[in-house]
Structures are given as structure tokens and as C-alpha cells.
Design an enzyme around this catalytic site. Structure first.
Site, PDB file in Angstrom:
ATOM      1  N   SER A  48       0.802  -1.230   0.000  1.00 36.43           N
ATOM      2  CA  SER A  48       0.000   0.000   0.000  1.00 36.43           C
ATOM      3  C   SER A  48       0.832   1.277   0.000  1.00 36.43           C
ATOM      4  O   SER A  48       0.449   2.265  -0.605  1.00 36.43           O
ATOM      5  CB  SER A  48      -0.889   0.058   1.236  1.00 36.43           C
ATOM      6  OG  SER A  48      -1.562  -1.143   1.432  1.00 36.43           O
ATOM      7  N   HIS A  60      -4.209  -3.853  -4.240  1.00 38.28           N
ATOM      8  CA  HIS A  60      -3.716  -2.816  -5.157  1.00 38.28           C
ATOM      9  C   HIS A  60      -3.421  -3.341  -6.551  1.00 38.28           C
ATOM     10  O   HIS A  60      -3.309  -2.569  -7.491  1.00 38.28           O
ATOM     11  CB  HIS A  60      -2.457  -2.157  -4.595  1.00 38.28           C
ATOM     12  CG  HIS A  60      -2.765  -1.187  -3.515  1.00 38.28           C
ATOM     13  ND1 HIS A  60      -3.296   0.058  -3.764  1.00 38.28           N
ATOM     14  CD2 HIS A  60      -2.664  -1.293  -2.182  1.00 38.28           C
ATOM     15  CE1 HIS A  60      -3.489   0.680  -2.625  1.00 38.28           C
ATOM     16  NE2 HIS A  60      -3.123  -0.109  -1.641  1.00 38.28           N
ATOM     17  N   LYS A  95     -10.963  -0.293  -5.177  1.00 39.17           N
ATOM     18  CA  LYS A  95      -9.892   0.529  -5.745  1.00 39.17           C
ATOM     19  C   LYS A  95     -10.069   0.627  -7.261  1.00 39.17           C
ATOM     20  O   LYS A  95     -10.944   1.359  -7.713  1.00 39.17           O
ATOM     21  CB  LYS A  95      -8.548  -0.028  -5.300  1.00 39.17           C
ATOM     22  CG  LYS A  95      -8.363   0.241  -3.791  1.00 39.17           C
ATOM     23  CD  LYS A  95      -7.092  -0.268  -3.197  1.00 39.17           C
ATOM     24  CE  LYS A  95      -6.982   0.264  -1.769  1.00 39.17           C
ATOM     25  NZ  LYS A  95      -6.615  -0.770  -0.796  1.00 39.17           N
TER      26      LYS A  95
HETATM   27  C1  LIG Z   1      -7.127  -0.928   0.549  1.00 36.93           C
HETATM   28  C2  LIG Z   1      -6.567  -2.228   1.001  1.00 36.93           C
HETATM   29  C3  LIG Z   1      -7.380  -3.150   1.650  1.00 36.93           C
HETATM   30  C4  LIG Z   1      -8.788  -2.822   2.046  1.00 36.93           C
HETATM   31  O1  LIG Z   1      -9.628  -2.793   0.940  1.00 36.93           O
HETATM   32  P1  LIG Z   1     -11.052  -2.026   1.068  1.00 36.93           P
HETATM   33  O2  LIG Z   1     -11.842  -2.650  -0.011  1.00 36.93           O
HETATM   34  O3  LIG Z   1     -10.788  -0.579   0.897  1.00 36.93           O
HETATM   35  O4  LIG Z   1     -11.589  -2.343   2.434  1.00 36.93           O
HETATM   36  C5  LIG Z   1      -6.839  -4.376   1.974  1.00 36.93           C
HETATM   37  N1  LIG Z   1      -5.562  -4.673   1.700  1.00 36.93           N
HETATM   38  C6  LIG Z   1      -4.741  -3.798   1.082  1.00 36.93           C
HETATM   39  C7  LIG Z   1      -3.331  -4.188   0.781  1.00 36.93           C
HETATM   40  C8  LIG Z   1      -5.215  -2.549   0.729  1.00 36.93           C
HETATM   41  O5  LIG Z   1      -4.397  -1.674   0.148  1.00 36.93           O
END
Ligand SMILES: *Cc1c(COP(=O)(O)O)cnc(C)c1O
Length: 315
Positions: free
Chosen positions: A183, A211, A242
Site C-alpha cells: 500500500s 492494489h 480501488k
Molecule cells: C485498501 C486495502 C485493503 C482494504 O480494501 P477495502 O476494499 O478498501 O476495504 C486491503 N488490503 C490492502 C493491501 C489494501 O491496500
């Protein structure tokens, strides 16, 4: 208000101010676009996870409106009681097909997918081996599971192997877990090596591809596809929040894994399923991923342009 609570809150907020960690929320006016208005100012938006711009794509907007008109605004129940709609099942089948796995379960978010899955599969007496920069939802899932947790330095496969060797004789299940794309820095996990080690030491392999979903691999199939590791990762997590542009998370794997999560993953059992509009939007997004490659191409072009520009400016 409770004096105890108020004293606690005031103290904590004061500390945040003191440490320079206090933040106010930036308010987005209008759509989440590459140039957007935050707090009354037009800015170039490099901070959202809307990597492909899908959250304003006309086909997705249309799908959301149509599903709302046909099926209403909410699902009305948790999945396991009366809240599984045809659209939810269609989406799970679509993702499983897309990811080339037996089955898929969709959660309310990527966060609940990770936390719900790790805590359902591991328990007391088991061991989780986790990259130090793994996402907060993985960390919470690990803690909820009450398994022992060993953390290895970021992407350090030698340290990972050392832990696997040291713990080889322990009787419980072992899980090796890593983000596919991390992230904070957007770097990619050395998956081929990690997968090989997990297999050699008989550990369960789980990758959080939040991601990478819609970004890496053929049509955005993720890091497993990027590295050609199909069939070698037991549990793949992805997000619909995302690049996919809407909201949600999913877990892909064997039919048994998904059946088990239907029975044991607590967010699945105790929190209401997606509104039909969300499921329909995500279905439309997978059509876009497969039929409109220009969005992913443009993402990579933009990323290269930006990096080259930074290089030229000697960053
Ligand atoms: C954003 C993210 C999540 C959470 O996903 P959401 O759908 O926003 O709850 C989980 N793992 C990673 C690595 C992320 O970057």
C-alpha cells in the site's frame, strides 16, 4: 458526557496535535477525477485508488441505476439468511472465472475479506508468518485469530525461510501471508520465491492483491497472473474498492475454501451484503476490464510519464 471519556479523548487529541499527527479530513466536492476540487481548491489528484477512473465510467453508473430501479437500494439481510441476491452469486461466479479459480466469495470490503478470512482459517496453536508492511486488515485478522504471529522484514525471503525452518516441527497449521502490491510504496512482493518457500515447508499461501486488482496481470488479474503462479496460491484476496471503482472485497480459492468461509467468516455471517447497485457495478467493471484494455494501458502510460518526469526533475 462521561468525564472519564472526555478526559481520555481530550488527552489523546492533544497528544496528536503535539506530535503533529492531527489531521482534518479533506473534503472532495464533486467527482473523484484526476483533477478534482478538494476544500475549495482544484488540485491534481494523485492520492485516490481510483486507478482506472472507473468510478465515474458511464457503463458502471448505468448498471448501478438500473439495478437500483429493478431491485431496490438494499439487500435487506446478511448473506447467510435472506440477503443473497442473484446478482451476488453472478458476481462471485464472474470473479472466479476471471481469476481462473474454482470459487469466490465477495465481502463488504477488502478489509472484512482479510480480517474475516484469516481469523476463520487460523486459530490457537496455529502460526501466521506475515510481512512487516502487510495491510492493517491482515494484522487485525491475525490478532483476531489468536494464532501465534511471526513478522518478517519487508520482502526478506531469507528471513521468511529462517522462520519456516525454525517452526517446521510445530504441529499447527501455518500461513504465509503477504500483500501482492504494498500500500505505501507500491512495490511488488517477490511472490515466486515466497510461494516456493511456502510450498516447500507445507504452509498455506495467502496473497492480498488489493492494489494489484485491475492493475497488474492480464486485464488486471493481479500479481498471481503477473508472475504466472496460477494454482500455487491457496487464498487470493482482491478488492472492488480501488481500481474496480465501487466497494467490496473478495476471496478466491478452492470450492471447499469458499464453502467454509460461507459458514465461518464472521463479516459474511453477521453484516449485511452489498446493495444490488454495488454488485451490478462490479459486474460491469469486469466487462470493462476485459473489453476496454485502454484504461489499464493508460494507467501504466501515466505512471511512466510521471516517474520519468520526476527523474528529469532529479527527484
Ligand atoms: C485498501 C486495502 C485493503 C482494504 O480494501 P477495502 O476494499 O478498501 O476495504 C486491503 N488490503 C490492502 C493491501 C489494501 O491496500
Amino acid at each position: 458526557m462521561s468525564i472519564q471519556l472526555d478526559t481520555f479523548l481530550s488527552h489523546e487529541l492533544h497528544e496528536l496535535h503535539e506530535k503533529g499527527l492531527y489531521r482534518s479530513l479533506r473534503i472532495l466536492e464533486g467527482q473523484q477525477l484526476p483533477q478534482a476540487r478538494f476544500d475549495g481548491r482544484m488540485v491534481v489528484n494523485l492520492s485516490s485508488n481510483n486507478y482506472l477512473g472507473l468510478n465515474t465510467h458511464p457503463a458502471l453508473v448505468r448498471a448501478a441505476i438500473e439495478a437500483t430501479e429493478r431491485f431496490g437500494v438494499g439487500s435487506g439481510a446478511v448473506r447467510s439468511i435472506a440477503g443473497t441476491m442473484k446478482l451476488h452469486i453472478e458476481l462471485e461466479k464472474r470473479i472466479a472465472q476471471f481469476k481462473n479459480v474454482e470459487a469466490c466469495v465477495v465481502f463488504q470490503s477488502g478489509f472484512t475479506a482479510n480480517a474475516g478470512t484469516v481469523s476463520a482459517i487460523l486459530g490457537k496453536g496455529d502460526l501466521i508468518i506475515s510481512d512487516e508492511l502487510n495491510h492493517a486488515s491482515i494484522i487485525d485478522g491475525c490478532r483476531l485469530s489468536r494464532a501465534d504471529i511471526r513478522v518478517f522484514p519487508h520482502k526478506d525471503t531469507e528471513a521468511l525461510e529462517k522462520i519456516l525452518a525454525e517452526t517446521q516441527a510445530l504441529p499447527g497449521k501455518k500461513l504465509v501471508i503477504t500483500d501482492g502490491v504494498f500500500s505505501m510504496d507500491g512495490d511488488i512482493a517477490p511472490l515466486p520465491k515466497i510461494v516456493e518457500l511456502a510450498a516447500r515447508y507445507g504452509a498455506i499461501m495467502m496473497v492480498d492483491d488489493a492494489h494489484a486488482s485491475g492493475v497488474l496481470g492480464k486485464s488486471g488479474r493481479g500479481t498471481i497472473d503477473h508472475f504466472g503462479l496460477h494454482g500455487k496460491v491457496d487464498i487470493q484476496v482482491g478488492t472492488l474498492s480501488k481500481a474496480i471503482g465501487a466497494m467490496g472485497g473478495y476471496v478466491c480459492g478452492s470450492r471447499n475454501l469458499i464453502e467454509y468461509l460461507y459458514h465461518r467468516a464472521r463479516p459474511f455471517l453477521f453484516s449485511t451484503s452489498h446493495p444490488p447497485a454495488v454488485a451490478a457495478t462490479c459486474l460491469a467493471a469486469f466487462d470493462i476490464l476485459e473489453n476496454e484494455p485502454q484504461w489499464i494501458d493508460r494507467l501504466w502510460k501515466n505512471a511512466r510519464l510521471f516517474k520519468d518526469g520526476l527523474d528529469k526533475l532529479v527527484f
